[in-house]
Design an enzyme around this catalytic site. Sequence first.
Site, PDB file in Angstrom:
ATOM      1  N   ARG A  53      14.322  -4.555  16.324  1.00 34.95           N
ATOM      2  CA  ARG A  53      15.264  -4.343  17.415  1.00 34.95           C
ATOM      3  C   ARG A  53      15.329  -5.630  18.223  1.00 34.95           C
ATOM      4  O   ARG A  53      14.592  -6.572  17.943  1.00 34.95           O
ATOM      5  CB  ARG A  53      14.949  -3.100  18.268  1.00 34.95           C
ATOM      6  CG  ARG A  53      13.546  -2.616  18.342  1.00 34.95           C
ATOM      7  CD  ARG A  53      12.615  -3.516  19.068  1.00 34.95           C
ATOM      8  NE  ARG A  53      13.157  -3.888  20.348  1.00 34.95           N
ATOM      9  CZ  ARG A  53      12.896  -4.996  20.992  1.00 34.95           C
ATOM     10  NH1 ARG A  53      12.062  -5.885  20.486  1.00 34.95           N
ATOM     11  NH2 ARG A  53      13.424  -5.270  22.157  1.00 34.95           N
ATOM     12  N   GLY A  54      16.208  -5.654  19.223  1.00 37.33           N
ATOM     13  CA  GLY A  54      16.446  -6.906  19.945  1.00 37.33           C
ATOM     14  C   GLY A  54      17.626  -7.603  19.263  1.00 37.33           C
ATOM     15  O   GLY A  54      17.655  -7.737  18.032  1.00 37.33           O
ATOM     16  N   ALA A  55      18.580  -8.036  20.096  1.00 37.86           N
ATOM     17  CA  ALA A  55      19.862  -8.500  19.547  1.00 37.86           C
ATOM     18  C   ALA A  55      19.737  -9.592  18.468  1.00 37.86           C
ATOM     19  O   ALA A  55      20.297  -9.441  17.368  1.00 37.86           O
ATOM     20  CB  ALA A  55      20.743  -8.959  20.707  1.00 37.86           C
ATOM     21  N   ARG A  90      24.005  -0.068  14.761  1.00 33.95           N
ATOM     22  CA  ARG A  90      23.844  -0.018  16.224  1.00 33.95           C
ATOM     23  C   ARG A  90      25.070  -0.680  16.859  1.00 33.95           C
ATOM     24  O   ARG A  90      25.517  -1.735  16.399  1.00 33.95           O
ATOM     25  CB  ARG A  90      22.552  -0.731  16.675  1.00 33.95           C
ATOM     26  CG  ARG A  90      21.285  -0.012  16.184  1.00 33.95           C
ATOM     27  CD  ARG A  90      20.048  -0.503  16.892  1.00 33.95           C
ATOM     28  NE  ARG A  90      19.997  -0.074  18.284  1.00 33.95           N
ATOM     29  CZ  ARG A  90      19.135  -0.552  19.170  1.00 33.95           C
ATOM     30  NH1 ARG A  90      18.249  -1.477  18.811  1.00 33.95           N
ATOM     31  NH2 ARG A  90      19.143  -0.129  20.415  1.00 33.95           N
ATOM     32  N   GLN A 201       9.816  -0.429  25.547  1.00 29.97           N
ATOM     33  CA  GLN A 201       9.725  -1.757  24.904  1.00 29.97           C
ATOM     34  C   GLN A 201       8.915  -2.733  25.756  1.00 29.97           C
ATOM     35  O   GLN A 201       8.328  -3.670  25.233  1.00 29.97           O
ATOM     36  CB  GLN A 201      11.127  -2.336  24.667  1.00 29.97           C
ATOM     37  CG  GLN A 201      11.922  -1.670  23.566  1.00 29.97           C
ATOM     38  CD  GLN A 201      12.855  -0.616  24.127  1.00 29.97           C
ATOM     39  OE1 GLN A 201      12.540   0.053  25.109  1.00 29.97           O
ATOM     40  NE2 GLN A 201      13.998  -0.439  23.495  1.00 29.97           N
ATOM     41  N   ASP A 242      22.093  -8.187  25.272  1.00 25.98           N
ATOM     42  CA  ASP A 242      22.648  -7.782  23.976  1.00 25.98           C
ATOM     43  C   ASP A 242      24.087  -8.218  23.804  1.00 25.98           C
ATOM     44  O   ASP A 242      24.604  -8.257  22.694  1.00 25.98           O
ATOM     45  CB  ASP A 242      22.541  -6.264  23.817  1.00 25.98           C
ATOM     46  CG  ASP A 242      21.079  -5.863  23.761  1.00 25.98           C
ATOM     47  OD1 ASP A 242      20.456  -5.755  24.840  1.00 25.98           O
ATOM     48  OD2 ASP A 242      20.556  -5.706  22.653  1.00 25.98           O
ATOM     49  N   ASN A 252      22.648  -5.288  28.934  1.00 24.38           N
ATOM     50  CA  ASN A 252      21.239  -5.337  28.496  1.00 24.38           C
ATOM     51  C   ASN A 252      20.648  -3.934  28.611  1.00 24.38           C
ATOM     52  O   ASN A 252      21.322  -2.983  29.041  1.00 24.38           O
ATOM     53  CB  ASN A 252      20.444  -6.354  29.332  1.00 24.38           C
ATOM     54  CG  ASN A 252      19.075  -6.653  28.732  1.00 24.38           C
ATOM     55  OD1 ASN A 252      18.972  -6.865  27.516  1.00 24.38           O
ATOM     56  ND2 ASN A 252      18.039  -6.663  29.529  1.00 24.38           N
ATOM     57  N   LYS A 253      19.401  -3.828  28.252  1.00 24.79           N
ATOM     58  CA  LYS A 253      18.696  -2.540  28.248  1.00 24.79           C
ATOM     59  C   LYS A 253      18.906  -1.783  29.560  1.00 24.79           C
ATOM     60  O   LYS A 253      18.884  -2.376  30.642  1.00 24.79           O
ATOM     61  CB  LYS A 253      17.204  -2.815  28.006  1.00 24.79           C
ATOM     62  CG  LYS A 253      16.301  -1.607  27.927  1.00 24.79           C
ATOM     63  CD  LYS A 253      16.763  -0.566  26.927  1.00 24.79           C
ATOM     64  CE  LYS A 253      16.943  -1.126  25.532  1.00 24.79           C
ATOM     65  NZ  LYS A 253      17.609  -0.166  24.609  1.00 24.79           N
TER      66      LYS A 253
HETATM   67  O1  MRU Z   1      17.278  -1.291  22.183  1.00 23.37           O
HETATM   68  P1  MRU Z   1      16.653  -2.635  21.961  1.00 23.37           P
HETATM   69  O2  MRU Z   1      15.176  -2.630  22.030  1.00 23.37           O
HETATM   70  O3  MRU Z   1      17.191  -3.319  20.714  1.00 23.37           O
HETATM   71  O4  MRU Z   1      17.176  -3.481  23.207  1.00 23.37           O
HETATM   72  C1  MRU Z   1      16.793  -4.825  23.334  1.00 23.37           C
HETATM   73  C2  MRU Z   1      17.200  -5.428  24.598  1.00 23.37           C
HETATM   74  O5  MRU Z   1      17.913  -4.845  25.403  1.00 23.37           O
HETATM   75  C3  MRU Z   1      16.776  -6.832  24.825  1.00 23.37           C
HETATM   76  O6  MRU Z   1      16.513  -7.071  26.175  1.00 23.37           O
HETATM   77  C4  MRU Z   1      17.947  -7.712  24.341  1.00 23.37           C
HETATM   78  O7  MRU Z   1      18.281  -7.413  23.012  1.00 23.37           O
HETATM   79  C5  MRU Z   1      17.649  -9.124  24.399  1.00 23.37           C
HETATM   80  S1  MRU Z   1      16.593  -9.573  23.101  1.00 23.37           S
HETATM   81  C6  MRU Z   1      16.367 -11.226  23.047  1.00 23.37           C
END
Ligand code: MRU
Length: 363
Positions: A53-55, A90, A201, A242, A252-253
């Site tokens: 996970r993470g963009a 996603r 996370q 993201d 973002n999250k």
């Molecule tokens: O749902 P996730 O864990 O994929 O969400 C990730 C985030 O929101 C991170 O903060 C974002 O992707 C930046 S990662 C460098």
Amino acid sequence: MKVQGRHYRPIWLDDDGWRVRIIDQTRLPFAFEVAVLESSEDAARAIRDMLVRGAPLIGVTAAYGMALAMREDPSDLWLGQAHERLMRTRPTAINLRWALDDMRMRLRGLAPGERAEAAYARAAELADEDVEINRLIGRHGLALIEAAAARKGGPVNILTHCNAGWLATCDWGTATSPIYQAHDAGIPVHVWVDETRPRNQGGHLTAWELHNHGVPHTVVVDNAGGHLMQHGDVDLCFVGTDRVTATGDVCNKIGTYLKALAAKDNGVPFYVCLPSPTIDWTVRDGVAEIPIEERAAAEVTHVTGLTDEGEVIRTRVVSPGSLASNPAFDVTPGRLVTGLVTERGVTEATGSGLLRLFPERAA
Ligand code: MRU
């Protein structure tokens, strides 16, 4: 980054030259397990179920998913179908579309017999580029921490949300890259880690990374940030993203927006660290146009944790019978963001700020 003394990236190619290995992030921090992707469907599942996970890491995993697909069947038909299937995993992180479109565009121009090898080579290139981009983000962000340290004359307290660390990328992380570089340079830093409900996370992944690297940090509940800022305990906020719109809005999250509001009210600089593939130049209004992923209610009603006896269990934390809703991201308007930290430098979160760093996008 190192795990128990050994250098790892969150994704890498097996010695056999075709299988893809990933750190299974659903098992962290209670177990360190490596999962193997042997098909494009494995790659899609790993993204959908958040083993990765993470963009930025989602983008690179999708690129390897295309490489696995071309090994299965290099036809035009499968190229299109694999692209579509991976795209559906996603909805919010734009890096997924960016990586998949890049792969499809390059592979389309090749004869089917050439596609698998080229796809693996391009996926590896995207991974290496991500590492270099994040190193540069860290260099630019480091200057902000150095300035804060000089102003303050003591440890710099940095608040971060979710995991925008090396686990969310191919190395360094985005929001954590300046922090790691500052720590490695001997600048005293302390990180407030938002636990980041519902999937934790922050408490699971960011805390694990920072601990592994020896960076002083403290986990706080998501609601603590405003209080800490009011009492002068936060010098800087660094978060990842993201998707950033062409006008500087930041997706973002979930919970990032509230941190930005509190930061604004308390005069705490709020920086967003992003690689350029996270900019969606086609979107102008983040709130109206970015699709926000709705995840399962079970992520809100249940948590996974370690008992004092060392057993990993999943348990209900919400009264049975109540509904739960789980929007996974929110949008912070650019006006609440002090600066965007990119591989090309720091700029204000506006259309003109972004175009100053990326003038080739003006057309
Ligand atoms: O749902 P996730 O864990 O994929 O969400 C990730 C985030 O929101 C991170 O903060 C974002 O992707 C930046 S990662 C460098």
